[in-house]
Design a protein around this motif. Sequence first.
Motif, PDB file in Angstrom:
ATOM      1  N   VAL A  10      -3.117  -0.633  33.275  1.00 53.13           N
ATOM      2  CA  VAL A  10      -3.004  -0.920  31.836  1.00 53.13           C
ATOM      3  C   VAL A  10      -1.601  -0.577  31.349  1.00 53.13           C
ATOM      4  O   VAL A  10      -0.954  -1.352  30.643  1.00 53.13           O
ATOM      5  N   ASN A  11      -1.126   0.613  31.728  1.00 58.47           N
ATOM      6  CA  ASN A  11       0.224   1.017  31.335  1.00 58.47           C
ATOM      7  C   ASN A  11       1.268   0.046  31.866  1.00 58.47           C
ATOM      8  O   ASN A  11       2.182  -0.368  31.152  1.00 58.47           O
ATOM      9  N   ASP A  12       1.134  -0.306  33.147  1.00 55.78           N
ATOM     10  CA  ASP A  12       2.122  -1.188  33.764  1.00 55.78           C
ATOM     11  C   ASP A  12       2.083  -2.588  33.167  1.00 55.78           C
ATOM     12  O   ASP A  12       3.124  -3.220  32.965  1.00 55.78           O
ATOM     13  N   ALA A  13       0.866  -3.076  32.907  1.00 55.63           N
ATOM     14  CA  ALA A  13       0.729  -4.454  32.460  1.00 55.63           C
ATOM     15  C   ALA A  13       0.977  -4.635  30.970  1.00 55.63           C
ATOM     16  O   ALA A  13       1.618  -5.596  30.550  1.00 55.63           O
ATOM     17  N   LEU A  14       0.475  -3.723  30.173  1.00 58.48           N
ATOM     18  CA  LEU A  14       0.486  -3.920  28.721  1.00 58.48           C
ATOM     19  C   LEU A  14       1.395  -2.959  27.973  1.00 58.48           C
ATOM     20  O   LEU A  14       1.559  -3.080  26.763  1.00 58.48           O
ATOM     21  N   GLY A  15       1.970  -1.994  28.692  1.00 59.24           N
ATOM     22  CA  GLY A  15       2.889  -1.066  28.041  1.00 59.24           C
ATOM     23  C   GLY A  15       2.233   0.241  27.682  1.00 59.24           C
ATOM     24  O   GLY A  15       1.002   0.371  27.627  1.00 59.24           O
ATOM     25  N   HIS A  16       3.070   1.232  27.404  1.00 59.23           N
ATOM     26  CA  HIS A  16       2.569   2.576  27.131  1.00 59.23           C
ATOM     27  C   HIS A  16       1.822   2.665  25.805  1.00 59.23           C
ATOM     28  O   HIS A  16       0.926   3.503  25.654  1.00 59.23           O
ATOM     29  N   ALA A  17       2.172   1.816  24.846  1.00 55.35           N
ATOM     30  CA  ALA A  17       1.460   1.853  23.562  1.00 55.35           C
ATOM     31  C   ALA A  17      -0.008   1.488  23.764  1.00 55.35           C
ATOM     32  O   ALA A  17      -0.906   2.124  23.204  1.00 55.35           O
ATOM     33  N   ALA A  18      -0.253   0.459  24.586  1.00 51.88           N
ATOM     34  CA  ALA A  18      -1.635   0.080  24.882  1.00 51.88           C
ATOM     35  C   ALA A  18      -2.331   1.176  25.672  1.00 51.88           C
ATOM     36  O   ALA A  18      -3.507   1.489  25.433  1.00 51.88           O
ATOM     37  N   GLY A  19      -1.605   1.778  26.615  1.00 51.70           N
ATOM     38  CA  GLY A  19      -2.187   2.878  27.378  1.00 51.70           C
ATOM     39  C   GLY A  19      -2.567   4.041  26.494  1.00 51.70           C
ATOM     40  O   GLY A  19      -3.641   4.644  26.662  1.00 51.70           O
ATOM     41  N   ASP A  20      -1.701   4.377  25.533  1.00 53.83           N
ATOM     42  CA  ASP A  20      -2.010   5.462  24.601  1.00 53.83           C
ATOM     43  C   ASP A  20      -3.246   5.142  23.770  1.00 53.83           C
ATOM     44  O   ASP A  20      -4.084   6.015  23.504  1.00 53.83           O
ATOM     45  N   ALA A  21      -3.356   3.884  23.350  1.00 52.93           N
ATOM     46  CA  ALA A  21      -4.525   3.484  22.559  1.00 52.93           C
ATOM     47  C   ALA A  21      -5.807   3.616  23.376  1.00 52.93           C
ATOM     48  O   ALA A  21      -6.840   4.068  22.869  1.00 52.93           O
ATOM     49  N   VAL A  22      -5.750   3.240  24.654  1.00 53.85           N
ATOM     50  CA  VAL A  22      -6.920   3.379  25.529  1.00 53.85           C
ATOM     51  C   VAL A  22      -7.311   4.849  25.664  1.00 53.85           C
ATOM     52  O   VAL A  22      -8.494   5.206  25.618  1.00 53.85           O
ATOM     53  N   LEU A  23      -6.316   5.727  25.806  1.00 52.70           N
ATOM     54  CA  LEU A  23      -6.608   7.157  25.929  1.00 52.70           C
ATOM     55  C   LEU A  23      -7.265   7.697  24.663  1.00 52.70           C
ATOM     56  O   LEU A  23      -8.200   8.505  24.730  1.00 52.70           O
ATOM     57  N   ARG A  24      -6.783   7.250  23.501  1.00 59.18           N
ATOM     58  CA  ARG A  24      -7.378   7.718  22.250  1.00 59.18           C
ATOM     59  C   ARG A  24      -8.830   7.251  22.128  1.00 59.18           C
ATOM     60  O   ARG A  24      -9.712   8.011  21.710  1.00 59.18           O
ATOM     61  N   ILE A  25      -9.074   5.995  22.480  1.00 57.04           N
ATOM     62  CA  ILE A  25     -10.444   5.479  22.401  1.00 57.04           C
ATOM     63  C   ILE A  25     -11.334   6.193  23.406  1.00 57.04           C
ATOM     64  O   ILE A  25     -12.481   6.550  23.105  1.00 57.04           O
ATOM     65  N   ALA A  26     -10.805   6.415  24.609  1.00 50.59           N
ATOM     66  CA  ALA A  26     -11.588   7.116  25.637  1.00 50.59           C
ATOM     67  C   ALA A  26     -11.957   8.517  25.171  1.00 50.59           C
ATOM     68  O   ALA A  26     -13.105   8.964  25.339  1.00 50.59           O
ATOM     69  N   ALA A  27     -10.998   9.232  24.573  1.00 49.61           N
ATOM     70  CA  ALA A  27     -11.277  10.582  24.067  1.00 49.61           C
ATOM     71  C   ALA A  27     -12.362  10.544  23.002  1.00 49.61           C
ATOM     72  O   ALA A  27     -13.258  11.407  22.968  1.00 49.61           O
ATOM     73  N   SER A  28     -12.296   9.547  22.130  1.00 54.42           N
ATOM     74  CA  SER A  28     -13.310   9.422  21.077  1.00 54.42           C
ATOM     75  C   SER A  28     -14.685   9.142  21.670  1.00 54.42           C
ATOM     76  O   SER A  28     -15.692   9.710  21.227  1.00 54.42           O
ATOM     77  N   ARG A  29     -14.739   8.284  22.676  1.00 51.52           N
ATOM     78  CA  ARG A  29     -16.026   7.971  23.300  1.00 51.52           C
ATOM     79  C   ARG A  29     -16.626   9.202  23.978  1.00 51.52           C
ATOM     80  O   ARG A  29     -17.827   9.451  23.893  1.00 51.52           O
ATOM     81  N   ILE A  30     -15.778   9.951  24.659  1.00 52.06           N
ATOM     82  CA  ILE A  30     -16.268  11.168  25.323  1.00 52.06           C
ATOM     83  C   ILE A  30     -16.805  12.158  24.288  1.00 52.06           C
ATOM     84  O   ILE A  30     -17.874  12.745  24.458  1.00 52.06           O
ATOM     85  N   ALA A  31     -16.043  12.329  23.189  1.00 54.59           N
ATOM     86  CA  ALA A  31     -16.437  13.300  22.163  1.00 54.59           C
ATOM     87  C   ALA A  31     -17.761  12.928  21.508  1.00 54.59           C
ATOM     88  O   ALA A  31     -18.549  13.815  21.149  1.00 54.59           O
ATOM     89  N   THR A  32     -18.016  11.628  21.337  1.00 53.38           N
ATOM     90  CA  THR A  32     -19.277  11.211  20.716  1.00 53.38           C
ATOM     91  C   THR A  32     -20.441  11.215  21.709  1.00 53.38           C
ATOM     92  O   THR A  32     -21.598  11.157  21.281  1.00 53.38           O
TER      93      THR A  32
END
Length: 652
Positions: free
Chosen positions: A267-289
């Motif tokens: 994801v980072n390589d293909a779409l850039g670090h901004a997209a990777g950061d967004a995935v990490l934020r969503i993943a953290a939210s999913r784990i927390a819920t």
Amino acid sequence: MKLSNNYGGWNWSSAHRDQLASVARATPAAMAGYAINVALATIAFRDAIPLSQLALWTICSLALCGYVGIRSLRNRRAVPEIPAGKKAPLRPARNALLFSTLLALPWSILGTAWSGSVGDNEVILIALLVGMAASGSVLLAPIPSAATLYAATILVPLVFKCLFFSPANHLILGALALSYLVFLVGLIASSARIFAERVEAVEKLKETVDALVSAREETERTAMTDGLTGVANRRAFMARLDMLGRSKVQPPEYGVFYIDLDRFKGVNDALGHAAGDAVLRIAASRIATTVREGDLVARLGGDEFAVVAHDIPGRATANALAERLVSVLCEPFFLEGQRIQVSACVGVSIASESDAEGDLLLKQADLAMYAGKSEGRNSHRIFETQMLRSAEERQAVELGLRSAIAKNELELHFQPIRRLLKESITGFECLIRWHHPQRGMLPPAQFLSVADEIGMANEIGGWVIGEACAQAAKWPSDITVGINLSPLQIASDDVAHRVELALRASGLEANRLEIEITESSLLQNDPMTLNQLRRLKELGVSIALDDFGTGFSSLSYLVSFPLDRIKIDRLFVSQLGRSRESDIIVRSISQLAKNLNCTVVAEGIETDEQLQRLRALHVGYGQGYLLGRPLPANEATELLASGKRSTLAQSA
């Protein structure tokens, strides 16, 4: 007397409230002293003042001070706070002025009515009046208006009588009383000013302390929080583990869950670090819920998360939570309309099953996660003792790999690629093997990931390029050789130069060499990667896209970059005849490749049924155990030299 925290509509500070509370607490004792002075006056003037008048004065004075004292005792409690934005009531201020006046009146009457008529007790009278004025003013000093009114009520009438209505010998007493009144007023004003300065200093100090406390709390929050996702960081996570380790609760009922996101680097390589950061934020939210309230979610770094989950007494509850975590993280991520698919592996260590705690418990969960990852994506495992032995073996692999090239322990095997209609060999894909001195022949899955982690990927890749070119140069001129290069190797700045040197050294024609890359190598759109691929094309090297269809399913790079071959992933081949969707996908890829002037290779052909379906779907080339297992270099050469290149039985 009972004093409120608000006077005259002012909102008093905490320092004011403390001072006023002190006045309120002193009021009963002050009233007791007031009563004693009334008694002394009664005794002193019993022969100088008519008995009926003195009795009336005494009764009124004692009744007044008794009422104030009893009222103060009944209302002795914390001063109530006034809600923010609400105007303070005026009644307490009026009460303070009223009671100070009423308490001063008996002494004002005593001085005004009987000064000059008590004979030798005149000095006692003046001393009592001045003493009461002074003591009351000191007590009421936090309320300057009440203190001033109290002193003035007692002394001003006495001053007027002595100066204007008494014999000349009372002028001195009047002047002394006046000077003492002025002194008391000045003292009250000075006390009020000092108190105001103190209040201001206290308030500033309080603001400073509050600011420091807020800054410290914010610093602590920042130090314990992951700045990207907002969940806890490694420091906070380890602090929680240490706290649980010190707990005396037995048996401990908590578990540590170590979570790693698969394919996140793509994801980072293909779409850039901004997209990777967004995935990490969503993943953290999913784990927390997904976890329960009170459980701690932390990002340990990169794409790795961890959870300390409570109420985990055994494997049933641990497995249930791990399954939920894997499930929510495997759901697609949608960013700006683009569908992104990642997966997760979860490792679990259960405190009640282990003597470990703290960092060691986290390490066990990490080992369990790696064990799950070795079984494939979207998996979870609970720590077992043998996993520790596997980790030790992995460390041994790392140590041995560093010297494997120098000791000639690496070798290449070659799997035939055949034309499906004629079943003739058109080339080979080279596959690396490690002849480990203790563990025997190891496939790439058991050591290449370690090579990436310890920075040996380019060194091993360079060795593979040189050996493969040298071997292919010994084969007939119509036989090609394919080499797999990882995104890490493609992104290096010297891969094209390595290939060029290997071609020159071996004498192999460039069009007989095929470089196999994954989708993520093109999707990352990295200038260095694209430059290396263009240089390889300029050399005449063919470029094949490996494992097509398992990545991000974006077709734009197929148009923008001229590929020579597309390889269909074995996942789709294995489902032929069992999944209508797989048939459609394979047919579509074959047609797409034809339109793009590319050849198609199907990977993982293992049954005759798969072979026949691929032929029917117009797939031109294939490889797999049915068509030929990987062979050592000498056996591959013998196969080509034997003249049996079209006989499956000779290689399968």
